[in-house]
Design a protein around this motif. Structure first.
Motif, PDB file in Angstrom:
ATOM      1  N   LEU A 214      16.989  11.067  27.304  1.00 50.65           N
ATOM      2  CA  LEU A 214      16.951   9.879  28.169  1.00 50.65           C
ATOM      3  C   LEU A 214      18.330   9.418  28.670  1.00 50.65           C
ATOM      4  CD1 LEU A 214      14.098   7.576  26.789  1.00 50.65           C
ATOM      5  CD2 LEU A 214      14.304   8.489  29.101  1.00 50.65           C
ATOM      6  N   THR A 253       6.698   6.022  34.946  1.00 48.17           N
ATOM      7  CA  THR A 253       6.132   4.674  34.975  1.00 48.17           C
ATOM      8  C   THR A 253       7.114   3.663  35.564  1.00 48.17           C
ATOM      9  OG1 THR A 253       6.909   4.156  32.743  1.00 48.17           O
ATOM     10  CG2 THR A 253       4.689   5.067  32.939  1.00 48.17           C
ATOM     11  N   ALA A 254       8.371   4.044  35.742  1.00 45.14           N
ATOM     12  CA  ALA A 254       9.351   3.098  36.303  1.00 45.14           C
ATOM     13  C   ALA A 254       8.885   2.648  37.679  1.00 45.14           C
ATOM     14  CB  ALA A 254      10.727   3.752  36.398  1.00 45.14           C
ATOM     15  N   GLU A 256      10.273   1.450  40.124  1.00 41.41           N
ATOM     16  CA  GLU A 256      11.127   1.777  41.259  1.00 41.41           C
ATOM     17  C   GLU A 256      10.964   3.230  41.701  1.00 41.41           C
ATOM     18  OE1 GLU A 256      11.781   0.078  38.635  1.00 41.41           O
ATOM     19  OE2 GLU A 256      12.812  -1.773  39.182  1.00 41.41           O
TER      20      GLU A 256
ATOM     21  N   ARG B 201       3.143   1.304  34.573  1.00 42.55           N
ATOM     22  CA  ARG B 201       4.127   0.680  35.455  1.00 42.55           C
ATOM     23  C   ARG B 201       5.030  -0.181  34.588  1.00 42.55           C
ATOM     24  NH1 ARG B 201       3.824  -4.492  38.925  1.00 42.55           N
ATOM     25  NH2 ARG B 201       2.842  -5.234  37.025  1.00 42.55           N
ATOM     26  N   ARG B 202       6.317   0.034  34.665  1.00 43.87           N
ATOM     27  CA  ARG B 202       7.259  -0.841  33.959  1.00 43.87           C
ATOM     28  C   ARG B 202       8.546  -0.888  34.770  1.00 43.87           C
ATOM     29  NH1 ARG B 202       6.291   3.344  30.266  1.00 43.87           N
ATOM     30  NH2 ARG B 202       5.524   1.989  28.618  1.00 43.87           N
ATOM     31  N   PRO B 203       9.350  -1.965  34.603  1.00 42.67           N
ATOM     32  CA  PRO B 203      10.599  -2.020  35.367  1.00 42.67           C
ATOM     33  C   PRO B 203      11.528  -0.883  34.947  1.00 42.67           C
ATOM     34  CG  PRO B 203      10.148  -4.134  34.259  1.00 42.67           C
ATOM     35  CD  PRO B 203       9.178  -3.129  33.716  1.00 42.67           C
ATOM     36  N   LEU B 204      12.269  -0.349  35.884  1.00 44.61           N
ATOM     37  CA  LEU B 204      13.251   0.690  35.578  1.00 44.61           C
ATOM     38  C   LEU B 204      14.196   0.220  34.477  1.00 44.61           C
ATOM     39  CD1 LEU B 204      14.525   3.418  36.242  1.00 44.61           C
ATOM     40  CD2 LEU B 204      15.815   2.309  38.069  1.00 44.61           C
ATOM     41  N   VAL B 207      13.149   1.469  31.117  1.00 44.83           N
ATOM     42  CA  VAL B 207      13.477   2.889  30.907  1.00 44.83           C
ATOM     43  C   VAL B 207      14.962   3.025  30.580  1.00 44.83           C
ATOM     44  CG1 VAL B 207      13.440   5.190  31.942  1.00 44.83           C
ATOM     45  CG2 VAL B 207      11.596   3.575  32.453  1.00 44.83           C
ATOM     46  N   LYS B 208      15.801   2.266  31.292  1.00 43.62           N
ATOM     47  CA  LYS B 208      17.248   2.314  31.033  1.00 43.62           C
ATOM     48  C   LYS B 208      17.579   1.773  29.646  1.00 43.62           C
ATOM     49  CE  LYS B 208      18.960   2.138  35.796  1.00 43.62           C
ATOM     50  NZ  LYS B 208      19.498   1.257  36.862  1.00 43.62           N
ATOM     51  N   TRP B 210      15.641   1.906  27.001  1.00 39.39           N
ATOM     52  CA  TRP B 210      15.277   2.961  26.038  1.00 39.39           C
ATOM     53  C   TRP B 210      16.387   4.022  25.991  1.00 39.39           C
ATOM     54  CZ3 TRP B 210       9.719   4.701  24.786  1.00 39.39           C
ATOM     55  CH2 TRP B 210       8.858   3.587  24.734  1.00 39.39           C
ATOM     56  N   ALA B 211      16.907   4.383  27.172  1.00 33.73           N
ATOM     57  CA  ALA B 211      17.949   5.409  27.228  1.00 33.73           C
ATOM     58  C   ALA B 211      19.195   4.957  26.469  1.00 33.73           C
ATOM     59  CB  ALA B 211      18.298   5.716  28.683  1.00 33.73           C
ATOM     60  N   LEU B 214      17.773   4.350  22.236  1.00 35.89           N
ATOM     61  CA  LEU B 214      17.230   5.444  21.416  1.00 35.89           C
ATOM     62  C   LEU B 214      18.296   6.336  20.753  1.00 35.89           C
ATOM     63  CD1 LEU B 214      13.986   6.721  23.206  1.00 35.89           C
ATOM     64  CD2 LEU B 214      14.177   5.859  20.862  1.00 35.89           C
ATOM     65  N   PRO B 215      19.457   6.569  21.406  1.00 39.07           N
ATOM     66  CA  PRO B 215      20.438   7.438  20.744  1.00 39.07           C
ATOM     67  C   PRO B 215      20.922   6.917  19.387  1.00 39.07           C
ATOM     68  CG  PRO B 215      20.898   7.337  23.075  1.00 39.07           C
ATOM     69  CD  PRO B 215      19.817   6.316  22.809  1.00 39.07           C
TER      70      PRO B 215
END
Lengths: 340, 340
Positions: A214, A253-254, A256, B201-204, B207-208, B210-211, B214-215
């Motif tokens: 990610l 799912t993002a 954008e 559907r989720r806001p970008l 996702v960012k 999580w990125a 998660l590390p």
């Protein structure tokens, strides 16, 4: 998609009635629906007094490896059966080594499948693309012929139905499908336990793979979101199954993003490209152009490496396709709340 | 859990019959079920010719902000109503500023809720803990009183029911619940579209996040998996909603983990602790000991920082709890396929 009742050819009951030893074969690289439908049908037949054998060339995948009886699968159909039933596969080669035409070609073959691309390779063919899963066909077959659905059989059938609909989240989930699910639960399928074991459980290696992959997420201004999974990441995560561990579905799912892509480097240097599109957009045409296949919302291909070249090539093609599709959409009015 | 029919007190119909202007109030920090049940009930009442107003102190959350009519919410109930209906809240303070006891205390109050902890604060109280969502109660209410369920109302109800059951993935999803879902789809609720907009559907920014988070995933040898979300990560990701963006649910799916924890640093220096346990394990007692609350499988607390100290304290407490729970489980036989 029609929500009319699904009917079952009576020839299938005739073939089953006269058979004693039956090989039930599902496809190579089996998914939850392949395993569930194959075991569900096997146990229906056994409860009729038949000697039925579940057959699959490849191992049972992680997602359904908790099902009772998965250890009974054999890799190759025995030669001494008097009926072969193929389930959830569209062409005869999808049985792989499980089906040897040399020894089995003269045995009656019943082809039960829900793929629209089915080639009607059986002596009896029941192809029902309206079914959301091969498991849904096994359910209708049992009902049509009066074969008893035990709690264990209901569990096999519901598990496959849930996996093929991503937990009832695909667009083809209709009132008919929900009635089938309700009935299977009434028959004793433990939906909560199935969901827990199938959807709320993954190897730690997948979580680690997400953690490694990610951080290199990229977002193109056009609305393409993508990342790469290198062979080094897979080794570091300890993830040795094929596939991307669900990453392409997640990044897609993002809100954008119109299109999500994951590039997975393979040990042989080729690159697996897995793509998703929002409803209203299409990645199948790009996949076909790359020599792959799939559906408008989910498609893929395996292309030459190295990784950098593969990424550039695919992102370029998707950019062009997306520009074209946005222009086409702008020309026609869109329904409210249909996504972007 | 019983699967018997759910009955509706007729006093509610009487209260509605005599009212003209009705405030329908749901809880602070609303979730999908709060919004869905409030809008569903509001529209049922409007179709009876009532002047009904949906009320919520806080904004509609992202997950259901696509529902038609969410812009009609007011933050505070008007003083000139002749009936107040509270929906999906267990005590009167959960209405926050939406309910002013000084101006509304003399107005009849109907309390409709599915939380077992409900304090029966209304003049009429319908508390039904068997309902998987307040939306399920709105459905039974409409059926019991013969109020027509339009496709739009079916959409509100199904959306809330799906969010409170995480897309039919909670242990309380029974055949009764599935029959309700089926009927709502038959009544015109577009389950595919609802699922797409609510779950795919989720806001970008998530996702960012999580990125970024998660590390630093950590796995304790006892089977506790955890990570921290710093304020700096939230800012870098551009994620300004409360919560962990679903991270604790995700990491807790790792098969090797009994317990998952996410520590979120808050701007005021306190730390939000969000915990999940596999079925058969319990994080509620640790949450209570930390001054928080919740259920055995999902609980949380807000504790003093700094982050490092909070992490050490909680992991220590969880380690002790887990050792104790494993010992207790080892002493009794476990059912097959019930997780680890």
């Amino acid at each position: 998609m029609s929500d009319n009742a699904i009917t079952v050819p009576p020839e299938i009951a005739n073939a089953i009635d006269t058979a004693h030893r039956i090989a039930v074969i599902t496809h190579v690289a089996p998914d939850g629906d392949a395993i569930g439908s194959c075991l569900g049908l096997t146990h229906l037949l056994r409860n009729l007094g038949k000697d039925a054998i579940p057959v699959c060339q490849d191992p049972v995948p992680y997602i359904v490896n908790w099902l009772p009886g998965v250890e009974e699968f054999v890799r190759k159909a025995p030669a001494d059966v008097d009926l072969v039933i193929s389930i959830d596969l569209s062409s005869i080669d999808r049985m792989g080594d499980a089906y040897d035409a040399g020894t089995l070609g003269h045995i009656p073959l019943v082809n039960i499948d829900h793929h629209v691309t089915n080639t009607y390779f059986g002596h009896v063919n029941w192809v029902e693309p309206r079914a959301v899963a091969a498991c849904e066909m096994v359910y209708h077959l049992a009902l049509a012929f009066g074969y008893p659905i035990t709690p264990q059989i209901a569990t096999y059938i519901l598990t496959g139905l849930l996996t093929d609909t991503r937990g009832l989240r695909t667009a083809n989930v209709s009132a008919r499908v929900l009635r089938v699910v309700t009935h299977l639960v009434e028959l004793g399928a433990p939906i909560g336990e199935i969901t827990e074991l199938t959807f709320n459980r993954r190897p730690l290696a997948i979580v680690k793979l997400w953690a490694l992959a990610l951080p290199n997420l990229r977002v193109e201004p056009e609305g393409i979101i993508w990342l790469v999974i290198t062979e080094a990441m897979r080794q570091e995560a300890g993830y040795d199954e094929p596939g991307d561990g669900g990453l392409v579905s997640f990044i897609s799912t993002a809100e954008e993003a119109y299109i999500g892509v994951v590039f997975t480097e393979k040990p042989d240097g080729t690159v697996n490209v897995s793509m998703r599109a929002r409803p209203g957009y299409d990645v199948a045409r790009v996949a076909f152009a790359l020599g792959g296949g799939g559906h408008p919302q989910a498609a893929g291909a395996t292309i030459d490496g190295p990784l950098d070249t593969a990424v550039q090539r695919v992102i370029h093609a998707l950019r062009e396709a997306l520009t074209e599709q946005k222009a086409a959409r702008a020309a026609v009015p869109q329904p409210a709340h249909a996504g972007k």
